[in-house]
Design a protein around this motif. Structure first.
Motif, PDB file in Angstrom:
ATOM      1  N   ARG A   4      12.062  13.417 -18.340  1.00 18.11           N
ATOM      2  CA  ARG A   4      12.072  14.154 -17.081  1.00 18.11           C
ATOM      3  C   ARG A   4      11.428  13.256 -16.018  1.00 18.11           C
ATOM      4  O   ARG A   4      10.522  12.469 -16.308  1.00 18.11           O
ATOM      5  N   ILE A   5      11.904  13.397 -14.783  1.00 16.88           N
ATOM      6  CA  ILE A   5      11.293  12.639 -13.683  1.00 16.88           C
ATOM      7  C   ILE A   5      10.599  13.637 -12.765  1.00 16.88           C
ATOM      8  O   ILE A   5      11.197  14.624 -12.326  1.00 16.88           O
ATOM      9  N   ALA A   6       9.329  13.408 -12.502  1.00 15.65           N
ATOM     10  CA  ALA A   6       8.573  14.322 -11.640  1.00 15.65           C
ATOM     11  C   ALA A   6       9.212  14.362 -10.257  1.00 15.65           C
ATOM     12  O   ALA A   6       9.727  13.345  -9.771  1.00 15.65           O
ATOM     13  N   THR A   7       9.212  15.535  -9.628  1.00 18.38           N
ATOM     14  CA  THR A   7       9.890  15.659  -8.327  1.00 18.38           C
ATOM     15  C   THR A   7       9.251  14.755  -7.278  1.00 18.38           C
ATOM     16  O   THR A   7       9.909  14.306  -6.354  1.00 18.38           O
ATOM     17  N   ASP A   8       7.954  14.499  -7.429  1.00 16.57           N
ATOM     18  CA  ASP A   8       7.301  13.636  -6.430  1.00 16.57           C
ATOM     19  C   ASP A   8       7.135  12.195  -6.926  1.00 16.57           C
ATOM     20  O   ASP A   8       6.323  11.428  -6.397  1.00 16.57           O
ATOM     21  N   ALA A   9       7.911  11.814  -7.952  1.00 15.63           N
ATOM     22  CA  ALA A   9       7.799  10.435  -8.468  1.00 15.63           C
ATOM     23  C   ALA A   9       8.187   9.440  -7.379  1.00 15.63           C
ATOM     24  O   ALA A   9       9.132   9.655  -6.634  1.00 15.63           O
ATOM     25  N   LYS A  10       7.433   8.348  -7.303  1.00 11.12           N
ATOM     26  CA  LYS A  10       7.709   7.374  -6.239  1.00 11.12           C
ATOM     27  C   LYS A  10       7.506   5.958  -6.761  1.00 11.12           C
ATOM     28  O   LYS A  10       6.830   5.753  -7.777  1.00 11.12           O
ATOM     29  N   ALA A  11       8.103   5.022  -6.051  1.00 12.27           N
ATOM     30  CA  ALA A  11       7.875   3.613  -6.389  1.00 12.27           C
ATOM     31  C   ALA A  11       6.557   3.193  -5.744  1.00 12.27           C
ATOM     32  O   ALA A  11       6.316   3.485  -4.568  1.00 12.27           O
ATOM     33  N   LEU A  12       5.700   2.529  -6.519  1.00 14.73           N
ATOM     34  CA  LEU A  12       4.391   2.118  -5.994  1.00 14.73           C
ATOM     35  C   LEU A  12       4.543   0.861  -5.133  1.00 14.73           C
ATOM     36  O   LEU A  12       5.144  -0.127  -5.571  1.00 14.73           O
ATOM     37  N   ARG A  13       3.972   0.917  -3.956  1.00 16.37           N
ATOM     38  CA  ARG A  13       4.016  -0.253  -3.084  1.00 16.37           C
ATOM     39  C   ARG A  13       2.846  -1.190  -3.402  1.00 16.37           C
ATOM     40  O   ARG A  13       1.795  -0.746  -3.847  1.00 16.37           O
ATOM     41  N   SER A  14       3.077  -2.459  -3.158  1.00 15.59           N
ATOM     42  CA  SER A  14       2.001  -3.451  -3.290  1.00 15.59           C
ATOM     43  C   SER A  14       1.487  -3.766  -1.895  1.00 15.59           C
ATOM     44  O   SER A  14       2.255  -3.734  -0.925  1.00 15.59           O
ATOM     45  N   TYR A  15       0.207  -4.087  -1.798  1.00 16.02           N
ATOM     46  CA  TYR A  15      -0.351  -4.492  -0.495  1.00 16.02           C
ATOM     47  C   TYR A  15      -0.627  -5.988  -0.561  1.00 16.02           C
ATOM     48  O   TYR A  15      -1.585  -6.443  -1.190  1.00 16.02           O
ATOM     49  N   LEU A  16       0.263  -6.749   0.074  1.00 12.71           N
ATOM     50  CA  LEU A  16       0.203  -8.214  -0.020  1.00 12.71           C
ATOM     51  C   LEU A  16       0.402  -8.812   1.365  1.00 12.71           C
ATOM     52  O   LEU A  16       1.248  -8.323   2.134  1.00 12.71           O
ATOM     53  N   GLY A  17      -0.353  -9.838   1.676  1.00 14.06           N
ATOM     54  CA  GLY A  17      -0.195 -10.484   2.981  1.00 14.06           C
ATOM     55  C   GLY A  17      -0.460  -9.515   4.132  1.00 14.06           C
ATOM     56  O   GLY A  17       0.117  -9.652   5.213  1.00 14.06           O
ATOM     57  N   GLY A  18      -1.308  -8.512   3.882  1.00 12.76           N
ATOM     58  CA  GLY A  18      -1.648  -7.560   4.941  1.00 12.76           C
ATOM     59  C   GLY A  18      -0.575  -6.527   5.209  1.00 12.76           C
ATOM     60  O   GLY A  18      -0.627  -5.810   6.216  1.00 12.76           O
ATOM     61  N   LYS A  19       0.410  -6.390   4.299  1.00 10.14           N
ATOM     62  CA  LYS A  19       1.496  -5.412   4.497  1.00 10.14           C
ATOM     63  C   LYS A  19       1.785  -4.668   3.195  1.00 10.14           C
ATOM     64  O   LYS A  19       1.723  -5.254   2.110  1.00 10.14           O
ATOM     65  N   TRP A  20       2.144  -3.390   3.314  1.00 11.83           N
ATOM     66  CA  TRP A  20       2.616  -2.646   2.147  1.00 11.83           C
ATOM     67  C   TRP A  20       4.062  -3.013   1.902  1.00 11.83           C
ATOM     68  O   TRP A  20       4.882  -2.992   2.822  1.00 11.83           O
ATOM     69  N   GLN A  21       4.382  -3.359   0.649  1.00 12.40           N
ATOM     70  CA  GLN A  21       5.723  -3.861   0.348  1.00 12.40           C
ATOM     71  C   GLN A  21       6.238  -3.289  -0.973  1.00 12.40           C
ATOM     72  O   GLN A  21       5.448  -3.055  -1.886  1.00 12.40           O
ATOM     73  N   LEU A  22       7.564  -3.151  -1.050  1.00 12.56           N
ATOM     74  CA  LEU A  22       8.188  -2.717  -2.303  1.00 12.56           C
ATOM     75  C   LEU A  22       8.937  -3.887  -2.931  1.00 12.56           C
ATOM     76  O   LEU A  22       9.507  -4.715  -2.197  1.00 12.56           O
ATOM     77  N   GLY A  23       8.944  -3.953  -4.254  1.00  8.51           N
ATOM     78  CA  GLY A  23       9.740  -4.972  -4.931  1.00  8.51           C
ATOM     79  C   GLY A  23      11.225  -4.681  -4.751  1.00  8.51           C
ATOM     80  O   GLY A  23      11.617  -3.585  -4.334  1.00  8.51           O
ATOM     81  N   GLU A  24      12.043  -5.666  -5.088  1.00  7.82           N
ATOM     82  CA  GLU A  24      13.497  -5.492  -4.905  1.00  7.82           C
ATOM     83  C   GLU A  24      14.056  -4.471  -5.880  1.00  7.82           C
ATOM     84  O   GLU A  24      15.106  -3.888  -5.647  1.00  7.82           O
ATOM     85  N   GLU A  25      13.383  -4.283  -7.003  1.00  8.00           N
ATOM     86  CA  GLU A  25      13.853  -3.292  -7.981  1.00  8.00           C
ATOM     87  C   GLU A  25      12.764  -2.264  -8.216  1.00  8.00           C
ATOM     88  O   GLU A  25      11.587  -2.529  -7.974  1.00  8.00           O
ATOM     89  N   ARG A  26      13.188  -1.098  -8.720  1.00  5.42           N
ATOM     90  CA  ARG A  26      12.234  -0.008  -8.904  1.00  5.42           C
ATOM     91  C   ARG A  26      11.156  -0.376  -9.934  1.00  5.42           C
ATOM     92  O   ARG A  26      10.021   0.017  -9.837  1.00  5.42           O
ATOM     93  N   GLY A  27      11.523  -1.141 -10.931  1.00 11.93           N
ATOM     94  CA  GLY A  27      10.539  -1.639 -11.897  1.00 11.93           C
ATOM     95  C   GLY A  27      10.273  -0.689 -13.053  1.00 11.93           C
ATOM     96  O   GLY A  27      11.062   0.214 -13.351  1.00 11.93           O
ATOM     97  N   ALA A  28       9.130  -0.895 -13.697  1.00 15.01           N
ATOM     98  CA  ALA A  28       8.799  -0.164 -14.929  1.00 15.01           C
ATOM     99  C   ALA A  28       8.270   1.235 -14.611  1.00 15.01           C
ATOM    100  O   ALA A  28       7.570   1.423 -13.616  1.00 15.01           O
ATOM    101  N   PRO A  29       8.615   2.221 -15.472  1.00 14.78           N
ATOM    102  CA  PRO A  29       8.118   3.580 -15.223  1.00 14.78           C
ATOM    103  C   PRO A  29       6.675   3.756 -15.670  1.00 14.78           C
ATOM    104  O   PRO A  29       6.231   3.157 -16.639  1.00 14.78           O
ATOM    105  N   LEU A  30       5.953   4.600 -14.947  1.00 15.22           N
ATOM    106  CA  LEU A  30       4.614   5.053 -15.354  1.00 15.22           C
ATOM    107  C   LEU A  30       4.800   6.505 -15.773  1.00 15.22           C
ATOM    108  O   LEU A  30       5.405   7.284 -15.025  1.00 15.22           O
ATOM    109  N   VAL A  31       4.280   6.869 -16.940  1.00 13.88           N
ATOM    110  CA  VAL A  31       4.600   8.199 -17.463  1.00 13.88           C
ATOM    111  C   VAL A  31       3.347   9.033 -17.704  1.00 13.88           C
ATOM    112  O   VAL A  31       2.234   8.508 -17.785  1.00 13.88           O
ATOM    113  N   ASN A  32       3.576  10.321 -17.850  1.00 15.62           N
ATOM    114  CA  ASN A  32       2.540  11.234 -18.323  1.00 15.62           C
ATOM    115  C   ASN A  32       2.569  11.177 -19.852  1.00 15.62           C
ATOM    116  O   ASN A  32       3.584  11.526 -20.463  1.00 15.62           O
TER     117      ASN A  32
END
Ligand code: NAP
Length: 528
Positions: A4-32
C-alpha cells in the motif's frame, strides 16, 4: 509483494548547494515496518554532488569560521530548542518509519536534543577563541625562551557524515554538533530506509535560518559517487556495518580523514561472585533484557553475548527468558506494545538467517510459544520474536563471536573462570562496549587491563549503581564513543575532545612571547 502507498507519501528532497532538489528518479521506498506501507521515496540520481561539496567548502566553511566557538555553540542551542518544540512530530515519524515505541524514539530523538544541548553548553566555555590548544607551552631547548605548543586549527574542507538506519536523529546531530562547533560544514547522508526523520529535521533547521548558508546540507538516497569528489581537508564520519566501513576506507585515498563507527559483538559479563539471588545477578538479567528489546535489538552497542559462570548458566537463561516472556511485541501505535518491529522485511530476513546460523552452534533457549505480534501484519511486517540462545558446550563459538545479528537476539555463553570470561569477551574482534556486573570491585577494576585493549567503553556495575547507571547501550556525549578492530577503530564525542577530529593539530615552535600570543587566541578543550 504489493505494498500500500500512504496517501501523503512523497519523494524526499535533498538540500544541496543551498537549494532543495529532487533526484531524477523517485528512488528507493521508505516503508512502515509494521505493514510495509510505502511512506516516502528517496532518490539521488543526477544530483550535482561535486557542486554540493564545493558549496559547503567555499560558502559554508568561511561563514562558520567567521564565528567563534561560543557563537557556534549558541547556534547548536537554538537548533536543540527548535527540535524540542516539535518532538511530537518527530516521534510520529519514528513510529511510522522505524517502528519505534516511545521509549525507542526517546533514545534517538531526545538523545539527539540532549547531545546538541550538551555541546551548546560545553562549546560556550571555549569563548571567543578561533582555535584550540592542547595544554600549555613547554620548553624545547636550553634556552627557556624557545617553546612548543600543540594548536588545533579547524580543517577547511567539508565533513561528510554517513549514518546508519537505526539512529536517524541522534546519528545526524551527534556528528553535526561537533563538526559545526568546530567550524566545519556538514553534508549529512542518512541511511535511505529511515531518511525521512533526518530530512524533516534538517528541513526545520534550514527553514528557521539558524545556520549560515552552506553550513548544513543533506543528501537523501544513494550516495552514488559522492566519495569520489572528496579531497585534502575533507572528512568522512561513517556509522554502519563493518563491511560498508571497510569499503569506504578502501575507496578513500589518504587525503581524506576518516572516522569509522562499525558493528560490534558487545558482551555483558556476570562476575564469578554474582550467584542467582544476588543483586548483581538481577541487575545483569534486567540489563540483558533491556538491551535485547530496546529498539528491537537494533543498537550497535546492544548486548549480543551474555557471559555467565557455567554453574549459573541455567539460572541466568531462565531469568532472562522469564523477563522476555513479558515483552509485548507489535505495532507501537498500540500503547501496550513494548517492542516494535525491526526496520523492514529485508532486515527481518537477515535476523532470521542470523538466528539460523547461530543455531548451528547454539540452542534456542527462549522464544515465545506462539508469536502473534499485536496489531501487526505478519507477512508484510518486520516482526521478530525476542530470541535467546545458549552456546552448545561442544562448540568453539566461532559464529557467536563473529556474526552480528542486528535484532532482538543474544546468546548465553558459559565460562569456566575469570580468565576464560576475559578471553571470551575479547573474542568479539574489537567491541564498542561491554558491561560487567559484580559486587567485587577489585574484579571490576581488573577489567580495565583485561578488556580495555579490545573495547571502547566498559560499564562496571556494582550494586551501588545498579539502579542509577544510564545503561549498557546508551552513548553519552561526555564520553568517547567507538571501539577498536571490527568496531571501526573510530572515536566520536568524548566531550570537547571530539573537536580534534575536525582540527589539524599543529606543533607550533617559537619564542615564549609568540606562543603566549597563540595561547591568548586558543581555547583548551580539556579545561571543560
Ligand atoms: P550499512 O548498510 O553499512 O549503511 C550505513 C550507511 O552507509 C547508510 O547511510 C548507507 O546508505 C551508506 N552506504 C552504503 N554503502 C555505501 C557506500 N559504498 N559508500 C558510502 N555510503 C554507503 O548499515 P545499516 O544497515 O544502515 O546500519 C546497521 C549497522 O550499523 C549495524 O551493523 C550496526 O552495528 C551499525 N551501527 C554502528 C554504530 C556505531 O556507532 N558503531 C551505530 C549504529 C549502527 P544507504 O542506506 O543509502 O544504502
Amino acid at each position: 509483494m504489493e505494498h500500500r502507498i500512504a496517501t501523503d507519501a512523497k519523494a524526499l528532497r535533498s538540500y544541496l548547494g543551498g537549494k532543495w532538489q529532487l533526484g531524477e528518479e523517485r528512488g528507493a521506498p521508505l516503508v512502515n515496518p509494521c505493514d510495509g506501507t510505502v511512506l516516502a521515496w528517496a532518490g539521488s540520481k543526477g544530483l550535482d554532488l561535486a557542486g554540493a561539496l564545493e558549496h559547503a567548502r567555499e560558502v559554508g566553511g568561511p561563514e562558520l569560521r567567521k564565528l567563534t566557538y561560543a557563537q557556534r555553540a549558541e547556534l547548536l542551542g537554538r537548533i536543540a530548542d527548535l527540535l524540542g518544540t516539535r518532538r511530537d512530530a518527530w516521534y510520529e515519524i519514528a513510529r511510522k518509519n522505524s517502528g519505534n515505541t516511545k521509549a525507542d524514539a526517546a533514545i534517538d530523538i531526545d538523545g539527539a536534543i540532549f547531545t546538541l544541548k550538551y555541546f551548546a553548553k560545553a562549546g560556550a566555555k571555549l569563548g571567543d577563541a578561533g582555535r584550540l590548544r592542547d595544554g600549555s607551552p613547554i620548553r624545547l631547548a636550553k634556552d627557556q625562551n624557545f617553546q612548543g605548543l600543540h594548536v588545533g586549527v579547524p580543517l577547511e574542507g567539508v565533513a561528510v557524515h554517513i549514518n546508519a538506519f537505526n539512529f536517524p536523529a541522534w546519528g545526524l546531530w551527534e556528528k553535526a554538533a561537533v563538526s559545526l562547533l568546530a567550524g566545519v560544514p556538514v553534508l549529512t547522508k542518512p541511511a535511505t530506509s529511515t531518511a525521512w526523520l533526518a530530512q524533516e529535521m534538517v528541513n526545520a533547521v534550514i527553514e528557521a535560518g539558524i545556520l549560515p548558508p552552506g553550513a548544513l546540507s543533506i543528501l537523501c538516497g544513494s550516495p552514488n559517487d559522492l566519495l569520489d569528489y572528496l579531497r585534502l581537508g575533507d572528512l568522512v564520519a561513517f556509522t554502519g556495518s563493518a563491511d560498508t566501513g571497510l569499503a569506504i576506507r578502501k575507496r578513500l585515498g589518504q587525503d581524506v580523514r576518516v572516522n569509522i563507527e562499525a558493528d560490534s559483538l558487545n558482551a555483558a559479563l556476570l562476575g564469578p561472585d554474582a550467584a542467582p539471588g544476588s543483586q548483581s545477578f538481577d541487575f545483569f538479567a534486567r540489563e540483558v533484557v533491556r538491551e535485547m528489546t530496546s529498539k528491537a535489538g537494533q543498537k550497535c552497542t546492544a548486548i549480543r553475548r551474555v557471559l555467565v559462570p557455567a554453574e549459573h548458566a541455567v539460572a541466568a537463561t531462565d531469568a532472562i527468558g522469564a523477563a522476555l516472556a513479558k515483552v509485548v511485541v507489535g505495532n507501537p501505535a498500540n500503547p501496550t506494545v513494548t517492542m516494535g518491529p525491526v526496520v523492514n522485511v529485508a532486515q527481518r530476513q537477515s535476523v532470521e538467517e542470523g538466528i539460523q546460523k547461530l543455531s548451528q552452534q547454539a540452542q534456542i533457549a527462549y522464544q515465545p510459544n506462539s508469536f502473534s505480534p499485536v496489531d501487526a501484519n505478519l507477512e508484510q511486517g518486520a516482526f521478530v520474536p525476542p530470541t535467546l540462545l545458549t552456546l552448545n558446550s561442544s562448540s568453539d563459538g566461532e559464529i557467536v563471536n563473529e556474526l552480528e545479528v542486528f535484532g532482538p537476539v543474544a546468546t548465553v555463553v558459559p565460562y569456566r573462570d575469570k580468565q576464560d570470561a576475559f578471553g571470551l569477551a575479547r573474542r568479539g574482534g574489537g567491541s564498542l562496549a561491554a558491561s560487567v556486573f559484580s559486587s567485587d570491585t577489585a574484579f571490576l577494576a581488573e577489567t580495565a587491563t583485561a578488556l580495555g585493549p579490545t573495547h571502547g567503553r566498559l560499564l562496571l556495575v556494582d550494586p551501588s549503581i545498579g539502579d542509577s547507571h544510564t545503561g549498557h547501550g546508551i552513548v553519552l556525549p561526555s564520553l568517547m564513543h567507538g571501539g577498536p578492530g571490527r568496531a571501526g577503530g573510530g572515536a566520536e564525542l568524548g566531550g570537547l575532545h571530539g573537536l580534534w577530529f575536525y582540527h589539524q593539530r599543529v606543533a607550533m615552535q617559537g619564542s615564549a612571547t609568540t606562543l603566549a600570543a597563540l595561547v591568548a587566541q586558543a581555547a583548551d578543550p580539556s579545561a571543560e
